[in-house]
Motif scaffolding. Structure first.
Motif, mmCIF file in Angstrom:
data_model
loop_
_atom_site.group_PDB
_atom_site.id
_atom_site.type_symbol
_atom_site.label_atom_id
_atom_site.label_comp_id
_atom_site.label_asym_id
_atom_site.label_seq_id
_atom_site.Cartn_x
_atom_site.Cartn_y
_atom_site.Cartn_z
ATOM 1 N N PHE A 239 0.849 -1.185 0.000
ATOM 2 C CA PHE A 239 0.000 0.000 0.000
ATOM 3 C C PHE A 239 0.892 1.245 0.000
ATOM 4 N N GLY A 240 0.356 2.353 -0.497
ATOM 5 C CA GLY A 240 1.037 3.641 -0.369
ATOM 6 C C GLY A 240 2.227 3.853 -1.285
ATOM 7 N N PHE A 241 2.512 2.915 -2.198
ATOM 8 C CA PHE A 241 3.640 3.115 -3.120
ATOM 9 C C PHE A 241 3.282 2.534 -4.474
ATOM 10 N N MET A 242 3.618 3.265 -5.516
ATOM 11 C CA MET A 242 3.417 2.801 -6.890
ATOM 12 C C MET A 242 4.736 2.972 -7.629
ATOM 13 N N PRO A 243 5.281 1.900 -8.215
ATOM 14 C CA PRO A 243 6.601 2.033 -8.841
ATOM 15 C C PRO A 243 6.575 2.790 -10.162
ATOM 16 N N PHE A 244 7.479 3.711 -10.318
ATOM 17 C CA PHE A 244 7.807 4.357 -11.584
ATOM 18 C C PHE A 244 9.308 4.200 -11.771
ATOM 19 N N TYR A 245 9.748 4.232 -13.027
ATOM 20 C CA TYR A 245 11.148 3.945 -13.298
ATOM 21 C C TYR A 245 11.817 5.068 -14.081
ATOM 22 N N PRO A 246 13.083 5.326 -13.787
ATOM 23 C CA PRO A 246 13.803 6.382 -14.497
ATOM 24 C C PRO A 246 14.184 5.957 -15.906
ATOM 25 N N GLY A 247 14.656 6.898 -16.687
ATOM 26 C CA GLY A 247 15.061 6.597 -18.052
ATOM 27 C C GLY A 247 15.891 7.726 -18.626
ATOM 28 N N PRO A 248 16.176 7.666 -19.920
ATOM 29 C CA PRO A 248 17.031 8.676 -20.554
ATOM 30 C C PRO A 248 16.274 9.937 -20.952
ATOM 31 N N GLY A 249 14.992 10.007 -20.632
ATOM 32 C CA GLY A 249 14.143 11.123 -21.036
ATOM 33 C C GLY A 249 12.766 10.580 -21.378
ATOM 34 N N LEU A 250 11.811 11.473 -21.557
ATOM 35 C CA LEU A 250 10.452 11.054 -21.862
ATOM 36 C C LEU A 250 10.233 10.942 -23.360
ATOM 37 N N GLY A 251 9.390 9.975 -23.746
ATOM 38 C CA GLY A 251 9.046 9.804 -25.150
ATOM 39 C C GLY A 251 7.574 9.510 -25.310
ATOM 40 N N GLY A 252 7.153 9.387 -26.564
ATOM 41 C CA GLY A 252 5.760 9.165 -26.866
ATOM 42 C C GLY A 252 5.034 10.478 -27.074
ATOM 43 N N HIS A 253 3.808 10.367 -27.592
ATOM 44 C CA HIS A 253 3.078 11.589 -27.918
ATOM 45 C C HIS A 253 2.434 12.228 -26.697
ATOM 46 N N CYS A 254 2.265 11.510 -25.602
ATOM 47 C CA CYS A 254 1.464 12.027 -24.481
ATOM 48 C C CYS A 254 2.285 12.677 -23.374
ATOM 49 N N ILE A 255 3.097 11.893 -22.698
ATOM 50 C CA ILE A 255 3.695 12.352 -21.445
ATOM 51 C C ILE A 255 4.657 13.535 -21.630
ATOM 52 N N PRO A 256 5.472 13.607 -22.691
ATOM 53 C CA PRO A 256 6.335 14.778 -22.834
ATOM 54 C C PRO A 256 5.584 16.057 -23.236
ATOM 55 N N ILE A 257 4.334 15.899 -23.694
ATOM 56 C CA ILE A 257 3.615 17.020 -24.302
ATOM 57 C C ILE A 257 2.436 17.490 -23.470
ATOM 58 N N ASP A 258 1.596 16.565 -23.023
ATOM 59 C CA ASP A 258 0.312 16.918 -22.425
ATOM 60 C C ASP A 258 0.408 17.858 -21.229
ATOM 61 N N PRO A 259 1.379 17.678 -20.306
ATOM 62 C CA PRO A 259 1.420 18.602 -19.167
ATOM 63 C C PRO A 259 1.523 20.068 -19.575
ATOM 64 N N PHE A 260 2.186 20.339 -20.681
ATOM 65 C CA PHE A 260 2.370 21.725 -21.097
ATOM 66 C C PHE A 260 1.095 22.326 -21.675
ATOM 67 N N TYR A 261 0.141 21.484 -22.054
ATOM 68 C CA TYR A 261 -1.164 21.998 -22.469
ATOM 69 C C TYR A 261 -1.865 22.653 -21.284
ATOM 70 N N LEU A 262 -1.778 22.034 -20.106
ATOM 71 C CA LEU A 262 -2.390 22.628 -18.921
ATOM 72 C C LEU A 262 -1.600 23.843 -18.457
ATOM 73 N N THR A 263 -0.286 23.766 -18.524
ATOM 74 C CA THR A 263 0.548 24.903 -18.150
ATOM 75 C C THR A 263 0.181 26.139 -18.967
ATOM 76 N N TRP A 264 -0.002 25.942 -20.263
ATOM 77 C CA TRP A 264 -0.367 27.053 -21.156
ATOM 78 C C TRP A 264 -1.743 27.599 -20.807
ATOM 79 N N LYS A 265 -2.709 26.728 -20.604
ATOM 80 C CA LYS A 265 -4.072 27.165 -20.298
ATOM 81 C C LYS A 265 -4.150 27.850 -18.947
ATOM 82 N N ALA A 266 -3.347 27.396 -17.987
ATOM 83 C CA ALA A 266 -3.381 27.978 -16.645
ATOM 84 C C ALA A 266 -2.988 29.448 -16.651
ATOM 85 N N ARG A 267 -2.154 29.852 -17.601
ATOM 86 C CA ARG A 267 -1.742 31.264 -17.668
ATOM 87 C C ARG A 267 -2.930 32.182 -17.914
ATOM 88 N N GLU A 268 -3.954 31.664 -18.574
ATOM 89 C CA GLU A 268 -5.165 32.446 -18.821
ATOM 90 C C GLU A 268 -5.827 32.859 -17.511
#
Length: 460
Positions: free
Chosen positions: A276-305
């Motif tokens: 309980f209370g822990f979920m494994p995530f793993y490190p790597g050489p950087g983020l890839g794919g269409h979602c994780i490297p990009i999607d957070p910045f969509y909210l960052t941009w909208k939040a400025r409004e």
């Protein structure tokens, strides 16, 4: 996908006949409706094939004529989607791909699966969504359901799509119906496919929600209705921000623990035994794919409004985007320590250019950035990837286009000063790599997972 060339001029509609919502809902429930899927890529193709398998007739739209021709021949262009799946759908005469966007009028429901990348300034690029919406508007007819599946910031469906469609004179919730249901594809995941992943649905009004729910209830194991398209848009961003932030955390821990001589992978494997209370995530050489490297910045941009800064998200982005440089620094240090030479003039083999293992998907792959950084420091670089024989043209890394994968035979491996494991494909024989390479820099813990240990393996 840019479909501006196919965009029809929105035509005014006067006094449309009342839409029979019950009839459309019945057609969806009984799978008599024709579906239109725009964008036949990693999201659109699985969605189309799932719809065909459940009994719908599907029109697939794309501007890539060679891709359309390939699909109509019953051939797949995506590794984890077998040719037989496409061939069966085409042979059943329930799936046709086309570049003719005038055929959108034939569809009872239109599903938009086009890219939503970032600009070079890390701002949302909705050009594909907008051009697609204009193409639909030019053929929009009363009684159609339109669903956006492309990941975007909260408000896109109501603030961008709806005005484009209503310029025709048709009204959302009265003449046509608009919804947002985010894609949740995980290419190459053997445990979850389109039909087994619950679908979040937000409609522009109660009728739109009911229609979208009815449609997706035929396709997936469970639908999850929410109060609005904006809420559904926020759900998708939240899912990927959660991953981006947690990956940033373990990437930072990798740097800290590495300086202490502690193996972060060993730490995570031990920590995940807590039930309980822990979920494994793993490190790597950087983020890839269409979602994780990009999607957070969509909210960052909208939040400025709203005059809000998303400090946590932006910090995670900074950590994750810094990983390729950290890896190259570790590569240089390892060469200095183990080979008594610098990176300048060295020959480096990058093992894996797909953004994750066992797929032929290179979108936002950190391997491309790694190659560029290594070559900026004076090294010569080749790559091996069993799923990507040739690097295709990309917007951000055009100079790497048309490079070809080299073999992993013993003689080839011995010719490099170091092998950098950037993608941990299961088909690679890591014992063979370690046996014949002079030095191995492992960013994915691939060697340890394969039970291979040697003094020439350095984790990064």
């Amino acid at each position: 996908m840019n479909i501006a060339a196919t965009t029809g001029r929105a035509r005014p509609v006067t006094a449309p006949a009342p839409t029979d919502v019950a009839a459309l809902r019945a057609a969806l429930a009984e799978r008599r409706a024709t579906l239109g899927v725009i964008g036949l890529g990693y999201v659109g193709i699985p969605l189309a094939l799932t719809a065909v398998k459940t009994g719908f007739s599907v029109l697939g739209f794309d501007i890539d004529a060679p891709r359309v021709a390939q699909i109509n021949r019953g051939e797949s262009f995506i590794k984890h989607i077998p040719h037989a799946a496409v061939a069966e759908a085409v042979a059943a005469e329930r799936f046709v791909a086309t570049t003719d966007f005038d055929r959108l009028a034939e569809a009872d429901a239109v599903l938009i699966c086009v890219p939503t990348p970032l600009t070079k300034y890390r701002e949302p690029d909705l050009s594909f969504v907008v051009s697609t919406a204009k193409a639909i508007a030019g053929r929009l007819r009363p009684g159609q359901l339109v669903v956006l599946e492309s990941t975007t910031y909260p408000g896109t469906t109501a603030e961008v799509l709806r005005p484009i469609f209503e310029e025709t004179g048709l009204k959302s919730g009265v003449d046509f119906f608009l919804a947002f249901s985010p894609e949740r594809e995980d290419p190459g995941n053997p445990d979850f496919g389109t039909s087994t992943i619950p679908k979040v649905v937000g409609g522009d009004g109660p009728d739109a929600l009911a229609l979208a729910e009815t449609l997706y209830a035929q396709l997936v194991v469970k639908t999850v209705p929410v109060s609005s398209p904006a809420t559904a848009e926020a759900v998708k961003l939240t899912e990927n921000i959660f991953r981006a932030v947690n990956i940033a955390l373990v990437n930072e821990l990798k740097v800290v623990y590495g300086a202490m001589g502690i193996d972060v992978w060993e730490v995570i494997d031990a920590a995940k035994t807590k039930p309980f209370g822990f979920m494994p995530f793993y490190p790597g050489p950087g983020l890839g794919g269409h979602c994780i490297p990009i999607d957070p910045f969509y909210l960052t941009w909208k939040a400025r409004e709203y005059d809000i800064t998303t400090r946590f998200i932006e910090l995670a982005g900074q950590i994750n985007t810094a990983m390729p440089r950290f890896v190259v620094d570790r590569l240089a240090e390892a060469l200095d320590r183990h080979a008594r030479r610098g990176l300048n003039g060295a020959r480096i083999l990058v093992l894996g250019v797909a953004y994750k293992k066992n797929v032929d998907d290179m979108r936002e792959s950190p391997s491309l950035k790694l190659i560029e950084l290594i070559e900026e420091r004076g090294a010569a670089t080749d790559y091996h990837d069993p799923f990507i024989p040739v690097i295709p043209m990309t917007r951000e890394h055009a100079a790497l286009a048309n490079r070809k994968s080299v073999s992993l035979d013993a003689e080839t491996l011995a010719g490099y000063d170091a092998v950098l494991i950037a993608t941990d494909h299961d088909t690679v024989d890591y014992a063979h790599v370690v046996r014949h390479a002079r030095l191995v820099i492992d960013t994915r813990n691939a060697c340890a997972k394969a039970g291979v240990a040697a003094s020439t393996v350095v984790k990064a």
